[in-house]
Design an enzyme around this catalytic site. Structure first.
Site: not given
Ligand SMILES: NCCCNCCCCCC(O)(O)C(F)(F)F
Ligand SMILES: [Zn+2]
Length: 667
Positions: A20, A92, A135, A174, A265, A305
Site C-alpha cells: 500500500d 490511508d 486523524h 497534516h 513531518d 517519516y
C-alpha cells in the site's frame, strides 16, 4: 521536577503486511530510531522514564463510539484477508493483528504523561508512540491513526482533573481533523494546527482544514487552522505564525495545560511535508509553549517519516523540555508571501474572537475580503531559491543541530552586601580583579562614582566574561544606578568584535545616543512617556499610554515586536534592564525574563535598581529555569496602544521583516 519520557518497544511490533504505497512510510523504525537517538545523546538517562499502560475501554470511549471500539477489538483475531477487508472501509491506514494492542498502549502512554504532569510528579514530558492519533475520528481510523491519543488525553484531563482550559498545538504537517471534529464546539479546548494544504490539493483534501473554519457555536474562535499553500516553508515562516498568531491568542486563552501533537513531518527532508524548517526549530517551538500553563506541557509523537530529521527533531524537543539552552536560529530571512497571505487570512477570520487581534490595523475589515486577497501563483516558495528545489526531500541536506552545552553554573548574581542570595544562585565574590577596560571606563563614566559603584561594575563585567566563556548561563545584578550600569555594560560588550547586544529596557529613562548608533546594540524600550523621536532601526521606543502596568499592551509588544526583533537580530547577549518606577508587574516581568531566554544560548544579564530588591527572588526563579506564573486571561489592550505598536511595526518591518503580518500590496 523532571521531564518524563514514555516509550515501550512493544509499540514497534506492528507493520504493513501488504502493498500500500500510501502507508509504507509508517514503519516501526520511526520509533526505534527516535528512541535510539535519545539514548545515544544521553537524554533518556536525564529523563524520568515512566512505564506505558494499556488504555481501558472507558478512556477510549471518551472520544470514540462503542461500535468503532467493538470493531477494532475484532482485528487481533482476523486473518490477513480479513484485515485487508477491514482496512478498506477507512482511508490511508492499515491494520495488523497487534495494532489494537499498540493503539491501547499509545493512548495509555499519553494518559500516563497527563497523570504525571497534572499530579506534579514531573514538570513536562514526551511520549514516543505509534500508531499516531490526530486523524482518527469518533467512528473511523484514518491516516495511520486508530485512536485519537491527544484528543482522549484532553478529555481525560478535563474529566479526571477538572482542567478548565487546554491548548492543543498540532505542529505535524497534516491537519489533525480528528482533533478538530472532537472539540469544534468546545470552548475549553483551543485547537491550533498548521498543515500543508496547497488550496485543498494536499491530503486529506478537506475544506474543513482551511483558515475560515474557526469552530462552531460556543466553540467559535477555539479552532485555528493555518494552511500552508506552498511547500518549502522555513524557520521564519513557523516563527512568524507563533509570534503573530498562536502566542498572542494562547496567552489570552491562558491554558492550564498544553498538549502537543508533536509530528515532525514538518521538518526538512520529510517526504510528506516537503518543508525546509530545520530540526532546531522544534527546540524553540517547545520553549515558547513552555512559558504557558506554568510549563505543564505534554508532547505526544504524531508523524515524521525522514528518520534522520525525525530523530534530530525529537532530541531537540526533549532537550528543551529538560531545560537545556536553546540553539540560536541563524539566517532567518523572514516569512514568504504565501505565509503572509495565510497569516493575514487567519488573523482576519479570528479577529472577532480574540481581543489581541481586535485592533490589528493590518486586517481587512470584512470577512469576504479575505477570500479576495490575491493568492500568489503556483509552484514553490518565492522564486528566489532555484537550486534547492531540484532536490527531492530525501536528498535535502542540512547542518546537524549544534550541541547545546549546559554551563556548569546556571545563574550568578552580584548583590550589595546584606542582600540575600537566592537559593541555587551563585554569588560573585568581590575577589574579582578590576576588568582591564575598567580603568578607562572609570575615567569616562565613573569619574565621581564611589568605590562601591566601581566594584559593583567590575563584578558585572565579570558576569559578562563568564557568560562569554559559557561558565555561567545567565546573571543578575542589583546596582545603585541601573541606567549608568546599562550604559557601561553596552560600552564594555561593544568592544568585542562580533558582539550584538539586545537591550530590553523596561521603564522610562534616556538611552544615550552613542549606544544606538553602531548597530552593535538593538534597543527596545517599553515605557509610558510619549517621546517625540520615532526611533530608528536600532532604537525601538514602545510607548504605552498606561505604561508598563498595562499587561495586554505589554504582552502585545512582547510577541509582535520583541520576539520577532530578537530572533532576527540573533544577539550574543541579552541585557534586560528594569528602570526604577517602571510599574511593570512582577508576573509580566517574569514572563518577559522567560521569553528572552530564547536568544543568545540563554545568556541574559538582568540589571535591577537597588530599591527593586524585592524583584531579585522572582527574577532569579525564572533565570533558574522555573516557569513564570500565568498572566491570567488578558483583556483587550488599549486601542491607542495597539495602534501605536502597529505603527511602530509598519515603520520597522522594512528593516526587520519578521515583523511582517501581511503580504505587501505590490506584486
Ligand atoms: N504520500 C503518501 C500519502 C499518505 N497520506 C496519508 C498521510 C497520513 C499522515 C499521518 C500523520 O503524519 O499526520 C500522523 F501524524 F498521523 F502520523
Ligand atoms: Zn503528519
Amino acid at each position: 521536577m523532571g521531564t518524563a519520557l514514555i516509550y515501550d518497544e512493544e509499540m514497534t511490533k506492528y507493520k504493513l503486511l501488504w502493498v500500500d504505497p500510501a502507508c509504507k512510510i509508517e514503519v516501526p523504525e520511526r520509533l526505534t530510531v527516535s528512541h535510539g537517538a535519545l539514548v545515544r545523546n544521553g537524554l533518556t538517562d536525564r529523563c524520568i522514564c515512566l512505564p506505558v499502560r494499556e488504555a481501558v475501554d472507558a478512556e477510549i470511549l471518551l472520544v470514540h463510539s462503542e461500535e468503532y471500539l467493538e470493531a477494532v477489538k475484532q482485528t487481533p483475531h482476523m486473518t490477513l484477508e480479513d484485515l485487508k477487508e477491514f482496512t478498506l472501509q477507512y482511508g490511508d491506514v492499515y491494520f495488523h493483528p497487534n495494532i489494537y494492542h499498540c493503539a491501547k498502549l499509545a493512548v495509555g502512554s499519553a494518559l500516563q504523561l497527563v497523570d504525571s504532569v497534572l499530579m506534579g510528579k514531573v514538570k513536562n514530558g514526551m511520549a514516543l508512540v505509534r500508531p499516531p492519533g490526530h486523524h482518527s475520528m469518533r467512528s473511523a481510523a484514518n491516516g495511520f491513526c486508530v485512536f485519537n491519543n491527544v484528543a482522549i488525553a484532553a478529555q481525560y484531563a478535563k474529566q479526571k482533573y477538572g482542567v478548565k482550559r487546554i491548548l492543543i498545538v498540532d505542529w505535524d504537517i497534516h491537519h489533525g481533523q480528528g482533533v478538530q471534529y472532537c472539540f469544534e464546539d468546545d470552548p475549553s479546548v483551543l485547537y491550533f494546527s498548521w498543515h500543508r494544504y496547497e488550496h485543498q490539493k494536499f491530503w486529506p483534501n478537506l475544506k474543513d482544514s482551511d483558515y475560515d473554519i474557526v469552530g462552531k457555536g460556543e466553540g467559535a474562535g477555539f479552532n485555528i487552522n493555518v494552511p500552508w499553500n506552498k511547500v518549502g516553508m522555513e524557520n521564519s515562516d513557523y516563527l512568524s505564525v507563533f509570534c503573530h498568531l498562536l502566542l498572542p491568542i494562547a496567552y489570552e486563552f491562558c491554558p492550564d495545560l498544553v498538549l502537543v501533537c508533536a509530528g515532525f513531518d514538518s521538518a526538512i527532508g520529510d517526504p510528506e511535508g516537503e518543508m525546509c524548517a530545520t530540526p532546531d526549530i522544534f527546540a524553540h517551538l517547545t520553549y515558547l509553549l513552555m512559558n504557558l500553563a506554568e510549563g505543564k506541557l505534554c508532547a505526544v509523537l504524531e508523524g515524521g517519516y525522514n528518520l534522520t530529521s525525525l530523530a534530530q527533531s525529537v532530541c531537540q524537543t526533549v532537550q528543551t523540555l529538560l531545560g537545556d539552552p536553546l540553539p540560536p536560529l541563524t539566517n532567518l530571512t523572514g516569512p514568504c508571501r504565501s505565509t503572509l497571505e495565510s497569516l493575514q487570512c487567519v488573523r482576519a477570520a479570528h479577529r472577532q474572537h480574540w481581543s489581541c487581534l481586535r485592533h490589528a490595523v493590518d486586517l481587512p475589515t470584512f470577512e469576504i475580503s479575505t477570500k479576495r486577497i490575491k493568492l500568489s501563483g503556483e509552484g514553490n516558495k518565492d522564486e528566489a531559491e532555484v537550486g534547492e528545489e531540484q532536490k527531492s526531500p530525501e536528498e535535502k541536506i542540512w547542518p546537524e543541530p549544534p550541541k547545546r552545552i549546559c554551563p556548569p553554573v546556571c545563574s550568578a548574581v552580584v548583590l550589595p552586601d546584606g542582600v540575600v542570595c537566592p537559593d541555587a544562585c551563585e554569588r560573585l565574590s568581590s575577589s574579582e580583579d578590576l576588568g582591564p577596560h575598567l580603568l578607562t571606563l572609570k575615567n569616562d563614566f565613573l569619574k565621581d562614582a564611589d568605590d562601591g559603584a566601581v566594584t559593583a561594575l567590575s563584578r558585572v563585567f565579570s558576569l559578562i566574561d563568564k557568560m562569554k566563556n559559557n561558565e555561567i548561563r545567565n546573571g543578575l545584578a542589583l546596582v545603585g544606578d541601573a541606567a549608568m550600569t546599562m550604559t557601561c555594560v553596552v560600552q564594555y560588550v561593544a568592544a568585542e568584535v562580533d558582539s550584538r547586544v539586545f537591550l530590553v529596557c523596561v521603564g522610562n529613562g534616556n538611552i544615550p545616543s552613542h549606544v544606538i548608533e553602531d548597530g552593535k546594540t538593538l534597543v527596545v524600550q517599553i515605557k509610558d512617556e510619549d517621546t517625540e523621536e520615532q526611533g530608528s532601526k536600532y532604537y525601538v521606543p514602545v510607548c504605552l499610554k498606561k505604561g508598563c502596568t498595562d499587561t495586554s499592551g505589554f504582552a502585545q509588544a512582547m510577541f509582535s515586536l520583541l520576539l520577532p526583533l530578537g530572533y532576527q537580530y540573533n544577539p550574543s547577549l541579552v541585557l534586560l534592564v528594569r528602570m526604577p518606577g517602571s510599574g511593570v508587574c512582577d508576573i509580566m516581568w517574569q514572563q518577559l525574563t522567560g521569553l528572552l531566554q530564547s536568544f543568545a544560548h540563554g545568556h541574559t544579564l538582568v540589571l535591577l535598581q537597588e530599591d527593586d530588591k524585592a524583584c531579585v527572588g522572582p527574577t532569579a526563579s525564572i533565570l533558574l529555569g522555573n516557569p513564570a506564573p500565568p498572566l491570567g486571561q488578558l483583556p483587550a489592550s488599549l486601542k491607542e496602544d495597539a495602534e501605536a505598536v502597529e505603527r511602530l511595526r509598519s515603520r520597522l518591518q522594512a528593516d526587520w521583516n519578521l515583523l511582517l503580518t501581511t503580504a505587501p500590496e505590490n506584486g
